[in-house]
Design an enzyme around this catalytic site. Structure first.
Site, PDB file in Angstrom:
ATOM      1  N   GLU A 123       0.808  -1.241   0.156  1.00  0.00           N
ATOM      2  CA  GLU A 123       0.098  -0.112  -0.037  1.00  0.00           C
ATOM      3  C   GLU A 123       0.836   1.408  -0.068  1.00  0.00           C
ATOM      4  OE1 GLU A 123      -3.641  -0.081   2.158  1.00  0.00           O
ATOM      5  OE2 GLU A 123      -3.861  -2.060   2.217  1.00  0.00           O
TER       6      GLU A 123
ATOM      7  N   HIS B 112      13.693 -14.617 -10.736  1.00  0.00           N
ATOM      8  CA  HIS B 112      12.482 -14.901  -9.820  1.00  0.00           C
ATOM      9  C   HIS B 112      11.478 -15.897 -10.485  1.00  0.00           C
ATOM     10  CE1 HIS B 112       9.310 -14.617  -6.978  1.00  0.00           C
ATOM     11  NE2 HIS B 112      10.061 -14.171  -5.921  1.00  0.00           N
TER      12      HIS B 112
ATOM     13  N   ARG C 183       0.665 -12.490  -8.242  1.00  0.00           N
ATOM     14  CA  ARG C 183      -0.687 -12.480  -8.839  1.00  0.00           C
ATOM     15  C   ARG C 183      -0.971 -11.669 -10.209  1.00  0.00           C
ATOM     16  NH1 ARG C 183      -3.457 -12.686  -3.018  1.00  0.00           N
ATOM     17  NH2 ARG C 183      -1.499 -12.883  -2.132  1.00  0.00           N
TER      18      ARG C 183
ATOM     19  N   ARG D 276     -14.843  -8.564  -0.194  1.00  0.00           N
ATOM     20  CA  ARG D 276     -13.697  -8.762   0.610  1.00  0.00           C
ATOM     21  C   ARG D 276     -14.329  -8.761   1.972  1.00  0.00           C
ATOM     22  NH1 ARG D 276     -11.452  -4.058  -2.974  1.00  0.00           N
ATOM     23  NH2 ARG D 276     -11.848  -5.853  -4.155  1.00  0.00           N
TER      24      ARG D 276
END
Length: 352
Positions: A3, A134, A159, A335
């Site tokens: 964030e 990675h 993601r 959520r």
DNA sequence: CATGTTTCCTGTCTGC
DNA sequence: TGCAGACAGGAAACAT
């Protein structure tokens, strides 16, 4: 999630390690990661190769590196008329989504800079100028001429909600209170009054750490809306940088329930919510510089280093740190919302 | 126009 | 042990 505090930490790291570098080449391993670039991976590469990364700027969770023509490494292409503007006309725009990382590889770090604390690199692999990829590496920029010696800038994203693109810089679409005002982290020496933003950021509101934010105006804009206070907190066009985690934390600190209607909140309540949000993000930012190195990369669904300081988020059925009541969890916008049933009494009319 | 809902994506975890 | 389904979430796209 990355964030605002995490993104600011990354911005600061890029500022110190890759600003000044020239992009020598670009590899796109996952086309979806550049889906917001107009023209696809080939165009993305063409528009970056040979350009110098001239600054690191942020608004909310958006991060961008304004581009300059590099005098030394000219890409082979037809000569085009130079833009008159002194400020770069385009920028590399990044959004980390919920699992994105920007990892600098090959930088030689000096003095106080802890290798792993800079950009969330992995312990044990941090300082090596290795070519290790990675498993979730999506895009790699090959750099040259970085003062830090950085060789690669890797965009890693499990993601794939994050993305990179090259965007034109345009004037702010939503100037606060009539006058166009500059973005929050305008680079020194680049004409700090020029309100230029990447096009996709032009409609994004200022964040709470923006020195040019007009807080009184923000309070008015929040109260003018007719929605739940948490929806307003998460609305990009009202305020940027606050995500689900910090929204819940801010509301808990302010003792305001997430479902309260904005137009029924008192000015003092709204102000307290915003002050709390700024406070919790500043605290997270302060911790971000030191203790997150081994955890920050673990953004696979957990909030990472700030976990221990969270009062309600992710703490369903655990005791409220203030009153001991059990934290509750409600469904909210596909959520969750976490709150204390005692400290944050729910409004009467709306009962989820 | 303002506000609410769906969708994109991948890896982990839970329950049967 | 396997495997479907839930879950996490920013913000664009779409719906009301």
């Amino acid at each position: 999630m990355p964030e605002l505090p995490e993104v600011e930490t990354v911005r600061d790291g890029l500022d110190r390690l890759v600003v000044g570098a020239v992009v020598r080449d670009v590899e796109v391993f996952r086309e979806y990661s550049v889906r917001r670039h107009d023209g696809g991976p080939g165009s993305f590469r063409d528009q970056l190769a040979g350009r110098r990364l001239s600054a690191a700027v942020r608004r909310g969770k958006f991060l961008w590196l304004p581009l300059e023509e590099a005098a030394t490494v000219q890409p082979v292409q037809p000569v085009q008329p130079e833009p008159v503007e002194a400020y770069p006309a385009a920028a590399l725009l990044a959004h980390l989504g919920m699992s994105g990382q920007l990892l600098v590889r090959g930088a030689v770090l000096s003095g106080e800079q802890t290798p792993t604390a800079v950009l969330g690199d992995e312990p044990g692999r941090a300082t090596a100028a290795d070519d290790w990829r990675h498993p979730h590496l999506r895009v790699r920029l090959h750099l040259t001429g970085a003062p830090s010696g950085a060789r690669y800038l890797d965009f890693v994203d499990q993601r794939t909600f994050g993305h990179l693109s090259v965007q034109d810089l345009v004037h702010d679409h939503v100037p606060t209170r009539g006058s166009a005002t500059p973005p929050s982290a305008v680079p020194a020496g680049h004409g700090s009054d020029l309100p230029l933003l990447p096009e996709p950021v032009a409609h994004i509101a200022r964040d709470l750490l923006d020195p040019n934010l007009d807080l009184d105006d923000l309070v008015r804009r929040v109260r003018r809306r007719r929605t739940q206070v948490k929806r307003a907190l998460l609305d990009q066009t009202v305020l940027s940088g606050v995500g689900n985690i910090y929204a819940d934390e801010a509301l808990w600190r302010a003792r305001v329930h997430w479902a309260r209607q904005t137009d029924k909140l008192r000015v003092a309540d709204v102000r307290r919510v915003l002050d709390s949000a700024a406070e919790v993000m500043r605290e997270a930012l302060a911790q971000g510089g030191t203790s997150f190195d081994e955890l920050y990369v673990n953004v696979n669904g957990q909030s990472g280093y700030f976990d221990r300081s969270l009062a309600v988020y992710g703490r369903e059925n655990e005791e409220c740190r203030r009153c001991g009541a059990l934290v509750r969890r409600d469904a909210f916008m596909n959520r969750s919302s976490f709150s204390c049933p005692v400290c944050q009494p729910a409004p009467r009319t709306r009962t989820p």
